[in-house]
Design a protein around this motif. Structure first.
Motif, short mmCIF file in Angstrom:
data_model
loop_
_atom_site.label_atom_id
_atom_site.label_comp_id
_atom_site.label_asym_id
_atom_site.label_seq_id
_atom_site.Cartn_x
_atom_site.Cartn_y
_atom_site.Cartn_z
N THR A 59 1.19 -1.16 0.13
CA THR A 59 -0.21 -0.12 -0.11
C THR A 59 1.12 1.26 0.18
O THR A 59 2.05 1.39 1.10
CB THR A 59 -0.91 0.13 1.24
OG1 THR A 59 -1.87 -0.94 1.44
CG2 THR A 59 -1.92 0.93 1.87
N PRO A 60 1.08 2.30 -0.53
CA PRO A 60 1.47 3.42 -0.97
C PRO A 60 1.34 4.05 0.10
O PRO A 60 0.38 4.50 0.28
CB PRO A 60 1.24 4.48 -2.09
CG PRO A 60 0.05 3.13 -3.17
CD PRO A 60 -0.05 2.16 -2.10
N TYR A 79 11.48 -1.43 8.95
CA TYR A 79 11.41 -2.20 9.47
C TYR A 79 12.97 -2.26 9.41
O TYR A 79 14.10 -1.87 8.96
CB TYR A 79 11.37 -3.54 8.30
CG TYR A 79 12.12 -5.00 8.89
CD1 TYR A 79 11.41 -5.04 9.81
CD2 TYR A 79 13.11 -5.32 8.23
CE1 TYR A 79 12.01 -6.45 9.69
CE2 TYR A 79 13.12 -7.04 7.91
CZ TYR A 79 13.33 -6.92 9.11
OH TYR A 79 13.83 -8.83 9.47
N SER A 80 13.43 -2.48 10.68
CA SER A 80 14.57 -2.92 11.15
C SER A 80 14.90 -4.32 11.94
O SER A 80 14.61 -4.88 12.43
CB SER A 80 15.34 -2.22 12.09
OG SER A 80 16.27 -2.36 12.95
N LYS A 138 7.48 -12.46 4.33
CA LYS A 138 8.03 -11.98 3.19
C LYS A 138 6.94 -11.03 2.57
O LYS A 138 7.87 -10.34 2.21
CB LYS A 138 7.77 -13.01 2.40
CG LYS A 138 8.47 -14.23 2.27
CD LYS A 138 9.56 -13.79 1.88
CE LYS A 138 10.74 -15.12 1.81
NZ LYS A 138 11.80 -14.66 0.94
N GLU A 139 5.93 -10.96 3.37
CA GLU A 139 4.69 -9.95 3.46
C GLU A 139 3.92 -9.98 4.02
O GLU A 139 3.48 -11.10 4.94
CB GLU A 139 3.92 -10.24 2.22
CG GLU A 139 3.37 -11.30 1.81
CD GLU A 139 2.48 -11.88 0.51
OE1 GLU A 139 3.22 -11.77 -0.55
OE2 GLU A 139 1.87 -12.27 0.54
N LEU A 140 3.15 -8.87 5.07
CA LEU A 140 2.29 -8.89 5.56
C LEU A 140 1.11 -8.07 5.14
O LEU A 140 1.09 -7.70 4.46
CB LEU A 140 2.89 -8.15 7.55
CG LEU A 140 4.50 -8.82 7.52
CD1 LEU A 140 4.21 -7.74 9.19
CD2 LEU A 140 3.91 -10.01 8.32
N SER A 141 -0.18 -8.69 6.36
CA SER A 141 -1.32 -7.55 5.74
C SER A 141 -2.11 -6.79 7.26
O SER A 141 -1.73 -7.65 8.10
CB SER A 141 -2.70 -8.23 5.10
OG SER A 141 -2.68 -9.45 6.08
N LYS A 160 10.15 -6.94 0.26
CA LYS A 160 11.39 -6.16 -1.21
C LYS A 160 11.29 -4.76 -0.82
O LYS A 160 12.56 -4.00 -1.46
CB LYS A 160 10.75 -6.93 -1.60
CG LYS A 160 12.10 -6.18 -3.70
CD LYS A 160 11.19 -7.28 -4.16
CE LYS A 160 12.30 -7.08 -5.45
NZ LYS A 160 11.94 -7.34 -6.99
N GLU A 161 10.10 -4.37 -0.79
CA GLU A 161 10.00 -2.74 -0.92
C GLU A 161 9.76 -1.56 0.28
O GLU A 161 9.55 -0.70 0.87
CB GLU A 161 8.95 -2.67 -1.93
CG GLU A 161 9.02 -3.14 -3.43
CD GLU A 161 8.00 -3.31 -3.88
OE1 GLU A 161 7.34 -2.08 -4.52
OE2 GLU A 161 6.83 -3.85 -3.75
N ILE A 162 9.68 -2.40 1.72
CA ILE A 162 9.46 -1.74 2.61
C ILE A 162 10.94 -0.80 3.40
O ILE A 162 11.71 -0.94 2.63
CB ILE A 162 9.13 -2.53 4.01
CG1 ILE A 162 8.55 -2.14 5.34
CG2 ILE A 162 9.85 -3.02 4.50
CD1 ILE A 162 8.09 -2.82 6.05
N GLN A 163 9.90 0.25 3.83
CA GLN A 163 11.57 1.42 4.31
C GLN A 163 11.83 0.41 5.73
O GLN A 163 11.97 0.28 5.74
CB GLN A 163 11.21 2.51 4.86
CG GLN A 163 12.30 3.16 5.30
CD GLN A 163 11.10 4.56 6.78
OE1 GLN A 163 10.33 4.09 6.20
NE2 GLN A 163 12.22 6.11 6.31
N LYS A 164 13.85 0.32 5.28
CA LYS A 164 14.62 -0.64 5.93
C LYS A 164 16.07 0.86 6.63
O LYS A 164 15.91 1.82 6.39
CB LYS A 164 15.36 -1.69 5.25
CG LYS A 164 14.58 -2.65 4.12
CD LYS A 164 15.71 -3.63 4.08
CE LYS A 164 14.51 -5.09 3.39
NZ LYS A 164 13.20 -4.39 2.26
#
Length: 279
Positions: A59-60, A79-80, A138-141, A160-164
């Motif tokens: 989700t953007p 995510y850390s 891998k993924e969450l909702s 893959k696309e979350i802010q790290k």
């Protein structure tokens, strides 16, 4: 020929029986090889473990998601890996009269529910933290419901696309409102970037239309009908250029307003930090 074939079959059967009798662990070894083969197939096949490219689309940030009488906005999803912590921040905009109680549920891709903590919540803002995140996620909702409501808002994220980020320390009760203000500045900056991009596109469009107008004005037309048609194109292009210029001025005013708000928010943050240091 048939008798020779039968003899070969009988010979093969006899050899098989002798091999089984000599190796007392033969059946166990067969079972072991089949089991190993199954494990190799399971862990290497894309049927069981989808490729990263097939992860759910996240989700953007700052996208409005309706939930009953509320509009919800995801303003942070970070995510850390070092801390094994995932943090989700939502803005809650109430379009109704009374504040409502929210219910939250976080699911991983297998459907398993994850434990979480509400680090901070007020009627317009919530910070959700997941501690001890498994490193192979891998993924969450995130599913959000209003108590007694019938609409579920869903927010998706993938590794893959979350802010790290390097670290996600837990903040104090006073620090979370400061985090909210910082995220509002981030939202303003994103809006400014989007408006600047729109302005640049409109300017490029105006340049192309102006070039087209100049070409039409310098061309010669054998008939009056062709000249009138060219003039009609010129008139429409000039009207569109004027409309685009009006939009550009409007976007520039909006950008100035956002920049002023960001400065004011930064001043608020500094004042809150000074009070925090004085207490």
């Amino acid at each position: 020929m048939m008798e020779m074939g039968k003899e070969k079959i009988e010979t093969w059967k006899q050899k098989w029986k002798r091999m089984v009798r000599k190796n007392v662990n033969f059946h166990f070894q067969c079972f072991l090889w089949v089991t190993v083969g199954m494990y190799v197939l399971f862990f290497t096949s894309n049927l069981w473990m989808p490729e990263p490219g097939k992860l759910v689309k996240p989700t953007p940030l700052y996208q409005k998601v309706a939930c009953g009488e509320y509009d919800l906005y995801l303003t942070q999803c970070a995510y850390s890996e070092q801390d094994q912590v995932l943090q989700i921040v939502l803005e809650k905009e109430n379009k109704g009269v009374e504040d409502q109680k929210f219910l939250y549920e976080i699911l991983e891709r297998t459907g398993r529910k994850l434990e979480y903590q509400i680090a901070y919540e007020d009627p317009a803002y919530v910070v959700i933290r997941i501690s001890e995140m498994m490193k192979n996620w891998k993924e969450l909702s995130l599913h959000v419901d209003i108590e007694g409501g019938d609409v579920t808002a869903k927010f998706y994220m993938n590794v893959k696309e979350i802010q790290k980020v390097a670290s996600l320390p837990e903040l104090s009760e006073r620090e979370y409102p400061m985090l909210r203000l910082q995220l509002q500045i981030g939202y303003d900056m994103a809006q400014i970037d989007a408006k600047n991009e729109e302005i640049e596109q409109l300017k490029q469009e105006n340049e192309k239309m102006q070039e087209r107008i100049e070409d039409l004005q310098t061309d010669t037309y054998p008939t009056e009908a062709e000249a009138e048609n060219a003039q009609g194109i010129i008139d429409r292009a000039e009207n569109q250029i004027q409309s685009n210029e009006d939009t550009i001025r409007k976007r520039e005013e909006e950008i100035a307003g956002l920049e002023t708000r960001s400065v004011n928010i930064e001043e608020q943050i500094q004042e809150m930090r000074q009070k925090e240091g004085a207490s």
